[in-house]
Structure formats: structure tokens, C-alpha cells
Design an enzyme around this catalytic site. Structure first.
Site, PDB file in Angstrom:
ATOM      1  N   TYR A 179      46.328 -35.865 -18.831  1.00 17.77           N
ATOM      2  CA  TYR A 179      45.681 -34.627 -18.390  1.00 17.77           C
ATOM      3  C   TYR A 179      45.345 -33.662 -19.531  1.00 17.77           C
ATOM      4  CZ  TYR A 179      47.280 -36.414 -13.924  1.00 17.77           C
ATOM      5  OH  TYR A 179      47.490 -37.216 -12.835  1.00 17.77           O
ATOM      6  N   HIS A 194      38.101 -34.238 -10.831  1.00 15.00           N
ATOM      7  CA  HIS A 194      39.376 -34.804 -11.291  1.00 15.00           C
ATOM      8  C   HIS A 194      39.370 -34.802 -12.811  1.00 15.00           C
ATOM      9  CE1 HIS A 194      40.522 -36.043  -7.297  1.00 15.00           C
ATOM     10  NE2 HIS A 194      39.274 -36.455  -7.136  1.00 15.00           N
TER      11      HIS A 194
END
Ligand code: CA2
Length: 172
Positions: free
Chosen positions: A48, A125
Site C-alpha cells: 500500500y 483500489h
């Protein structure tokens, strides 16, 4: 000597005239984030990135300002709260950017809320869900989204706001 009577001030035109409202008011975009995204920057940076949720909010706010948009940026770990915010957006926002996180892959209730909101929705996302576990390859939310962006890190949110700016301009 002249005397003036103070008349009550008329409401701004944008409040009473729907055409002027669309042209004059800054469009508000709800940027909604689902469960565990409050952990950004603390774990799994290889998936991430190193940026925090605060960094992400700053990026969205700066992008929106440059586009002449305003944002309401929120994160929750609760499915019901996310759904309540989607319902609220119907009255208050012009469009939604949403990263539903794990609820993308499980929540028919969130999909139903987004299908009934009647606003442009872009699903984002941070990671490329299609190169990850099979259970991440399907998103119920995608059925309600005008567009889906994944795998581009935080830049996906920036691109979503740019796309919504174009979509809202075309709608005018
Ligand atoms: O890539 C994304 O943005 C996801 O929506 C993130 C979700 C995951 O369930 C989706 O499949 C893809 C998970 C969010 C968890 O975020 C964390 C961030 C840092 C550390 C731990 C979790």
C-alpha cells in the site's frame, strides 16, 4: 435629509435558482474509505506504500482545490457507517470516490446503496487487486461504479477526482 430603510437581504441567487446553483456552487465530492485504511503507512508498505491516510487526504484536498472541487474525506471500519455516508451523499454531494477496501468483495448492501444513490461513483483500489488473491478479483461495488481504478497507489484517487471533474462538467 435623505433616510434609507434597510430592506431584508435577498438570498444568494445560487440558493434559489437551480441553473445558477449548478454553475456557481463548488461541487462537493465525497471521498469514502473502508476498513483498515486507517492503517496506511503503518504496515504492509510493499502493498500500500508508505503514505498515511492523512497524506492521502492532503493529496485529495490539493487535487480537488486545483480542479475547483471540494471534498469530504472520511474513513470508517464499519459497513453500516459507509452505507449511511453513501445515502447522505445523495443529498449533499455531486459524486463519490470510494475505496470500499475489504467490503468491495463481500458487501451486497454497500452495492445496493451505491446503485440507488444516482450520483457518479468511481471505485479506487490502491493495490492491483487482480494480481493478488483470487477472492480480491471480484468486487460487488464495481457493478455500481462508473469507473474502477486499481494498482496506481494514491495517484488512483487523484485520477478519480480528475475524471469526476470531467464527468460533472459534461453533465452541466
Ligand atoms: O488496494 C486497495 O486499496 C484495497 O481496497 C485495500 C483493502 C483490500 O481488502 C482490498 O482487496 C484492496 C485492504 C485495506 C487494508 O489497508 C491496510 C493498509 C495498511 C496496512 C494494513 C492494511
Amino acid at each position: 435629509m435623505l433616510s434609507f430603510t434597510r430592506l431584508p437581504r435577498a438570498p444568494p441567487l445560487a440558493e434559489t435558482n437551480p441553473v445558477c446553483y449548478r454553475l456557481c456552487m463548488t461541487s462537493l465530492i465525497y471521498v469514502l474509505n473502508g476498513p483498515n485504511l486507517n492503517l496506511l503507512g503503518t504496515r504492509e508498505p510493499e502493498i500500500y506504500g508508505a503514505g498515511t491516510l492523512d497524506d492521502l487526504e492532503t493529496l485529495c484536498a490539493e487535487t480537488a482545490e486545483g480542479l475547483g472541487l471540494a471534498i469530504e474525506f472520511r474513513q470508517t471500519n464499519l459497513e453500516g457507517e459507509l452505507i449511511t455516508w453513501v445515502q447522505e451523499a445523495r443529498q449533499k454531494a455531486a459524486a463519490i470516490v470510494i475505496n470500499p477496501a475489504g467490503y468491495s468483495h463481500t458487501s451486497i448492501a454497500l452495492m445496493d446503496a451505491l446503485l440507488s444513490v444516482e450520483l457518479p461513483v468511481i471505485e479506487v483500489h490502491i493495490s492491483n487487486v487482480h494480481t493478488r488473491e483470487k477472492f480480491r478479483h471480484h468486487s460487488y461495488v464495481s457493478r455500481a461504479a462508473q469507473g474502477v481504478i486499481c494498482g496506481l497507489g494514491f495517484a488512483g484517487y487523484r485520477l478519480a477526482l480528475i475524471a469526476l471533474s470531467d464527468i460533472l462538467e459534461e453533465d452541466q
